[in-house]
Structures are given as structure tokens and as C-alpha cells.
Scaffold this active site. Structure first.
Site, PDB file in Angstrom:
ATOM      1  CE  LYS A   1      -3.789  -2.503   2.153  1.00 28.50           C
ATOM      2  NZ  LYS A   1      -4.416  -2.970   3.398  1.00 28.50           N
TER       3      LYS A   1
ATOM      4  CD  GLN B   1      -3.497  -4.661   6.620  1.00 27.37           C
ATOM      5  OE1 GLN B   1      -3.372  -3.682   5.890  1.00 27.37           O
ATOM      6  NE2 GLN B   1      -4.210  -5.730   6.267  1.00 27.37           N
TER       7      GLN B   1
ATOM      8  CG  ASP C   1      -9.584  -0.234   5.084  1.00 27.51           C
ATOM      9  OD1 ASP C   1      -9.347  -0.504   3.885  1.00 27.51           O
ATOM     10  OD2 ASP C   1      -8.919  -0.703   6.032  1.00 27.51           O
TER      11      ASP C   1
END
Ligand code: NDP
Length: 288
Positions: free
Chosen positions: A53, A97, A120
Site C-alpha cells: 500500500k 491493518q 477502508d
């Protein structure tokens, strides 16, 4: 019949090129999009994901900060970090994460993220807005799947879409997005009886199960568009999807490969969400 292979790598590349252009234009207006990625613990798969990412962000001209903490970081410390990032005007997207270590309440952490930086799309406010069809950050994997269908001219309207899997990050949201595009949606899961009787009705079949090569040719209606979300290891340790590609290729009309299908789209959509957040910020400043 051999299925058309849906090339997620190529489609994601196009999206990333568009993002890069828009990043340039934003920077000319004095805004550099920034993504903060928070990683707790030593999970090697997670570390690979966050590094990817970060690398992609930087390749597209965006700033990316990796905040890496040991496994024993307290929930309080993590929440304090999120608060700090919420208040940082140079950070437009915050990604924590998952999975988090067991002593940290994942839901509490997701709730702490400012919804305007929730790139997200996991915050309940983002999820709620998505479900009622309001502007929201869409979760990256489901959004990427919708982009793939769009790119290949597969219109969900009036089609029967069958989603196997009902997780909050893939199955449920992709079903909602298909419904918004006027598909008739069926959700299947581990308690579904006679799974194949449902999947064989699917014009669009989404496999988000997490079981190597679970979907075979006898699960698939001839000509169907089959989207394989799974990322598993086969008996030889090789990366593979939830769909038995070689077998289903002879039946499906369209099929995503693993790797090179949904995976690259997920990261491209994260880049787009981060950029979008920075653009929203600029717009707000202009309107203020
Ligand atoms: P989860 O484990 O959270 O969910 C799996 C779902 O599959 C559950 O709803 C489960 O049902 C269902 N399921 C399990 N076994 C069966 C079965 N025998 N028959 C029917 N349904 C079954 O996984 P995720 O949604 O997080 O991920 C799914 C897969 O996608 C994984 O391989 C993951 O690695 C991959 N993935 C890939 C991404 C990408 O970018 N390419 C991003 C995210 C995930 P129940 O709810 O009843 O337990």
C-alpha cells in the site's frame, strides 16, 4: 466455450494512472494527499499488504506514513494514535491493518476513525451511508469488484447475483452494491444447504469464501460472470482462489484469475479513496 479472463491488473493500472493525474492536479493546488497506515504486531501477511500500500501510494505521488507498533501496544495507545491522525490536516486517509492482536477491540478502533478519513469504508457510518445509497467511502474490495464488472460491460441490472460469503469486508458489502445496481441478490454462507443449487442460478457469481478451489464447474451456470475474491494456498503452497480456475474456465463466460483479478483492484480503490478524501478536504476549504 472458454471464459474471457477479467484482467484486474490492466484495469487497476488504468485507475492508478487516473489517480496519478488527479494527484498532480491537487498538488498544483497546494494539497498533497496523505495516507496513514497503522500496523500492530508481526503478522507477515499484514506487513506485506501494508508495504504494498505504501509503495503504491508513493508511486502515485501520494504521501504514505507507516506507523508500526509491537504486538503488545495497548488499546489506549492505539486509540490515542488514531485521535492524533484524525486531527492531522495532512492526513486524508487512515487505515488500520486488520487483524489486530486479541487484546485490542477491533470495533472500538474502527469506531475511533474519523468517518471523513475512513478510506477502508469499515466505519458504521460509511457502511450505513453505503447501504442507503448516500455518498460514502466504499470498501475497497467490493468497490473494485464493481469496477471490474463495469469495465467489462457486465451490467448487474435484472441479473441474479449470488454471493458466497457474508463477511463485513467482502460478502455483505458487495451484495449491497450489486443490489444498488438492480441485481437480484442471494447470499450464501457456511450454513447454506445445497450450495450448488443456488450458485448454478447465478448470472454473476461472487466467491468470497477463503477455501482453495472450492467452486467447481458444477457450481457454475454456463456463461456466468464469476468473480473470485479468495486468496488461498493450494496443496503445493501456490497462491490460488476460491474457484477452480481451470475447470470453471470451460463453463463461465467471464472469470477473474488469482492472482491478477480482484487483488490489484483492492489496492487501486484504496488509492482512489485516499485521493477522493483529499479532494473533499480541498473542496471544504474552498467553501469555507
Ligand atoms: P471470512 O472468513 O471472513 O468469510 C468467509 C465466508 O465464507 C463466511 O461468510 C463463511 O460463512 C463462508 N463460508 C465458509 N465456508 C463455506 C462453505 N463451505 N460454503 C459456503 N460458504 C462458506 O473471509 P473474507 O470475506 O475476509 O475473505 C474471503 C476470501 O477472500 C479469503 O480467501 C480472503 O483471503 C480473500 N480476500 C481477498 C481480498 C483481495 O483483495 N483479493 C480482500 C479480502 C479478502 P459463515 O459466515 O457462515 O461462517
Amino acid at each position: 466455450m472458454t471464459a474471457i479472463t477479467i484482467d484486474g491488473k490492466a484495469v487497476s493500472q488504468k485507475i492508478k494512472e487516473q489517480v496519478e493525474e488527479r494527484v498532480k492536479s491537487l498538488k498544483e493546488q497546494g494539497v498533497a494527499p496523505g495516507l496513514a497506515v497503522v500496523l500492530v504486531g508481526e503478522n507477515s501477511a499484514s506487513l506485506t499488504y501494508v508495504k504494498n500500500k505504501k509503495k503504491t501510494c508513493e508511486a502515485l505521488g501520494m504521501r504514505s506514513d507507516l506507523h508500526q507498533y509491537p504486538e503488545d501496544l495497548s488499546e489506549e495507545e492505539l486509540l490515542a494514535k488514531i485521535e492524533e491522525l484524525n486531527n492531522d490536516p495532512e492526513i486524508h486517509g487512515i487505515l488500520v491493518q486488520l487483524p489486530l492482536p486479541e487484546h485490542i477491540d477491533e470495533f472500538k478502533v474502527i469506531l475511533a476513525i474519523d468517518p471523513s478519513k475512513d478510506v477502508d469504508g469499515f466505519h458504521p457510518i460509511s457502511v450505513g451511508n453505503m447501504v442507503i445509497g448516500k455518498e460514502a467511502f466504499l470498501p475497497c474490495t467490493p468497490h473494485g469488484i464493481m469496477k471490474l464488472l463495469e469495465h467489462y460491460g457486465i451490467d448487474p441490472a435484472g441479473k441474479h447475483a449470488v454471493v458466497v460469503g457474508r463477511s463485513n469486508i467482502v460478502g455483505k458489502p458487495v451484495g449491497q452494491l450489486l443490489l444498488q445496481k438492480d441485481a437480484t441478490v442471494t447470499f450464501c454462507h457456511s450454513k447454506t444447504q445445497d450450495l450448488a443449487s443456488y450458485t448454478r442460478q447465478a448470472d454473476i457469481l461472487i466467491a468470497a469464501i477463503g477455501r482453495a478451489k472450492f467452486i467447481g464447474a458444477d457450481h457454475v451456470k454456463p456463461g456466468a460472470a464469476v468473480i473470485d475474491v479468495g486468496m488461498n494456498r493450494d496443496e503445493n503452497g501456490k497462491l490460488c482462489g476460491d474457484v477452480d480456475f481451470a475447470a470453471v474456465q470451460e463453463t463461465a463466460g467471464y472469470l477473474t484469475p488469482v492472482p491478477g483479478g480482484v487483488g490489484p483492484m483492492t489496492i487501486a480503490m484504496l488509492m482512489e479513496n485516499t485521493l477522493h478524501s483529499a479532494e473533499n478536504g480541498l473542496q471544504k476549504d474552498k467553501n469555507a
